[in-house]
Design a protein around this motif. Structure first.
Motif, PDB file in Angstrom:
ATOM      1  N   LYS A  26       0.825  -1.217   0.000  1.00  0.00           N
ATOM      2  CA  LYS A  26       0.000   0.000   0.000  1.00  0.00           C
ATOM      3  C   LYS A  26       0.854   1.260   0.000  1.00  0.00           C
ATOM      4  O   LYS A  26       0.389   2.324  -0.401  1.00  0.00           O
ATOM      5  N   GLY A  27       2.120   1.135   0.428  1.00  0.00           N
ATOM      6  CA  GLY A  27       3.027   2.272   0.441  1.00  0.00           C
ATOM      7  C   GLY A  27       3.780   2.460  -0.864  1.00  0.00           C
ATOM      8  O   GLY A  27       4.521   3.432  -1.020  1.00  0.00           O
ATOM      9  N   PHE A  28       3.599   1.562  -1.813  1.00  0.00           N
ATOM     10  CA  PHE A  28       4.265   1.681  -3.106  1.00  0.00           C
ATOM     11  C   PHE A  28       3.572   2.770  -3.930  1.00  0.00           C
ATOM     12  O   PHE A  28       2.398   3.078  -3.713  1.00  0.00           O
ATOM     13  N   GLU A  31       1.649   3.989  -9.546  1.00  0.00           N
ATOM     14  CA  GLU A  31       1.909   3.359 -10.835  1.00  0.00           C
ATOM     15  C   GLU A  31       2.259   1.870 -10.702  1.00  0.00           C
ATOM     16  O   GLU A  31       2.273   1.143 -11.691  1.00  0.00           O
ATOM     17  N   GLU A  32       2.507   1.414  -9.474  1.00  0.00           N
ATOM     18  CA  GLU A  32       2.812  -0.002  -9.239  1.00  0.00           C
ATOM     19  C   GLU A  32       1.572  -0.828  -8.886  1.00  0.00           C
ATOM     20  O   GLU A  32       1.685  -2.040  -8.695  1.00  0.00           O
ATOM     21  N   ILE A  33       0.405  -0.207  -8.823  1.00  0.00           N
ATOM     22  CA  ILE A  33      -0.788  -0.907  -8.350  1.00  0.00           C
ATOM     23  C   ILE A  33      -1.101  -2.178  -9.142  1.00  0.00           C
ATOM     24  O   ILE A  33      -1.524  -3.183  -8.580  1.00  0.00           O
ATOM     25  N   TYR A  34      -0.877  -2.164 -10.446  1.00  0.00           N
ATOM     26  CA  TYR A  34      -1.158  -3.340 -11.273  1.00  0.00           C
ATOM     27  C   TYR A  34       0.101  -4.136 -11.591  1.00  0.00           C
ATOM     28  O   TYR A  34       0.040  -5.116 -12.330  1.00  0.00           O
ATOM     29  N   ASN A  35       1.224  -3.705 -11.049  1.00  0.00           N
ATOM     30  CA  ASN A  35       2.492  -4.375 -11.325  1.00  0.00           C
ATOM     31  C   ASN A  35       3.056  -4.983 -10.044  1.00  0.00           C
ATOM     32  O   ASN A  35       2.587  -6.024  -9.604  1.00  0.00           O
ATOM     33  N   SER A  38       0.599  -5.612  -6.969  1.00  0.00           N
ATOM     34  CA  SER A  38      -0.289  -6.748  -7.216  1.00  0.00           C
ATOM     35  C   SER A  38       0.472  -8.068  -7.158  1.00  0.00           C
ATOM     36  O   SER A  38       0.007  -9.046  -6.558  1.00  0.00           O
ATOM     37  N   GLN A  39       1.635  -8.108  -7.770  1.00  0.00           N
ATOM     38  CA  GLN A  39       2.433  -9.333  -7.796  1.00  0.00           C
ATOM     39  C   GLN A  39       2.854  -9.734  -6.387  1.00  0.00           C
ATOM     40  O   GLN A  39       2.800 -10.919  -6.029  1.00  0.00           O
ATOM     41  N   LEU A  40       3.265  -8.777  -5.577  1.00  0.00           N
ATOM     42  CA  LEU A  40       3.681  -9.049  -4.207  1.00  0.00           C
ATOM     43  C   LEU A  40       2.516  -9.594  -3.381  1.00  0.00           C
ATOM     44  O   LEU A  40       2.666 -10.568  -2.645  1.00  0.00           O
ATOM     45  N   ARG A  41       1.360  -8.991  -3.528  1.00  0.00           N
ATOM     46  CA  ARG A  41       0.175  -9.461  -2.783  1.00  0.00           C
ATOM     47  C   ARG A  41      -0.228 -10.860  -3.219  1.00  0.00           C
ATOM     48  O   ARG A  41      -0.518 -11.723  -2.392  1.00  0.00           O
ATOM     49  N   ARG A  42      -0.256 -11.100  -4.528  1.00  0.00           N
ATOM     50  CA  ARG A  42      -0.667 -12.420  -5.031  1.00  0.00           C
ATOM     51  C   ARG A  42       0.326 -13.505  -4.624  1.00  0.00           C
ATOM     52  O   ARG A  42      -0.064 -14.592  -4.192  1.00  0.00           O
ATOM     53  N   ALA A  43       1.613 -13.220  -4.734  1.00  0.00           N
ATOM     54  CA  ALA A  43       2.635 -14.214  -4.374  1.00  0.00           C
ATOM     55  C   ALA A  43       2.586 -14.530  -2.879  1.00  0.00           C
ATOM     56  O   ALA A  43       2.649 -15.700  -2.489  1.00  0.00           O
TER      57      ALA A  43
END
Length: 118
Positions: A26-28, A31-35, A38-43
């Motif tokens: 959430k602190g990123f 522009e990283e919301i879909y990159n 998202s990848q960090l949360r899914r992994a």
């Protein structure tokens, strides 16, 4: 009443990891919301999801396979952390803390996987 996996320390710690990575992402930058976010949360969520999925109605060999997926997801989380520190989205101290948590959880999961008979 509980599911077998809910009593596993590796599942409990992986659930904590998912929440920590969700908060961290959430602190990123936006522009990283879909990159990377998202990848960090899914992994990180995948770590606990694979532990639980593999524990239900699976042979030991299948369970070991799902634990392997969980370990691979942890490696993905670590790579996302490396990306985040290179992009200056988190401090060195935060990186080291999360890295250590991932490393410890990986070793616990590997040890548990070895204990499960083939």
């Amino acid at each position: 009443m509980s599911f077998k996996f809910e009593n596993l320390l590796i599942w409990q710690k992986s659930m904590d990891l998912g929440e920590q990575m969700n908060s961290l992402s959430k602190g990123f930058p936006k522009e990283e919301i879909y990159n990377l976010s998202s990848q960090l949360r899914r992994a990180s969520d995948s770590v606990a999801l694979n532990i639980s999925e593999g524990s239900i109605l699976q042979s030991n060999a299948e369970y070991r396979k799902f634990l392997g997926y969980s370990i691979r997801s942890l490696a993905e989380v670590v790579t996302c952390l490396h990306k985040a520190i290179r992009r200056k989205y988190l401090s060195q101290n935060d990186f080291e803390m999360h890295y250590k948590n991932c490393f410890d959880l990986m070793n616990m999961t590997i040890a548990y996987r070895i204990k499960i008979k083939k």
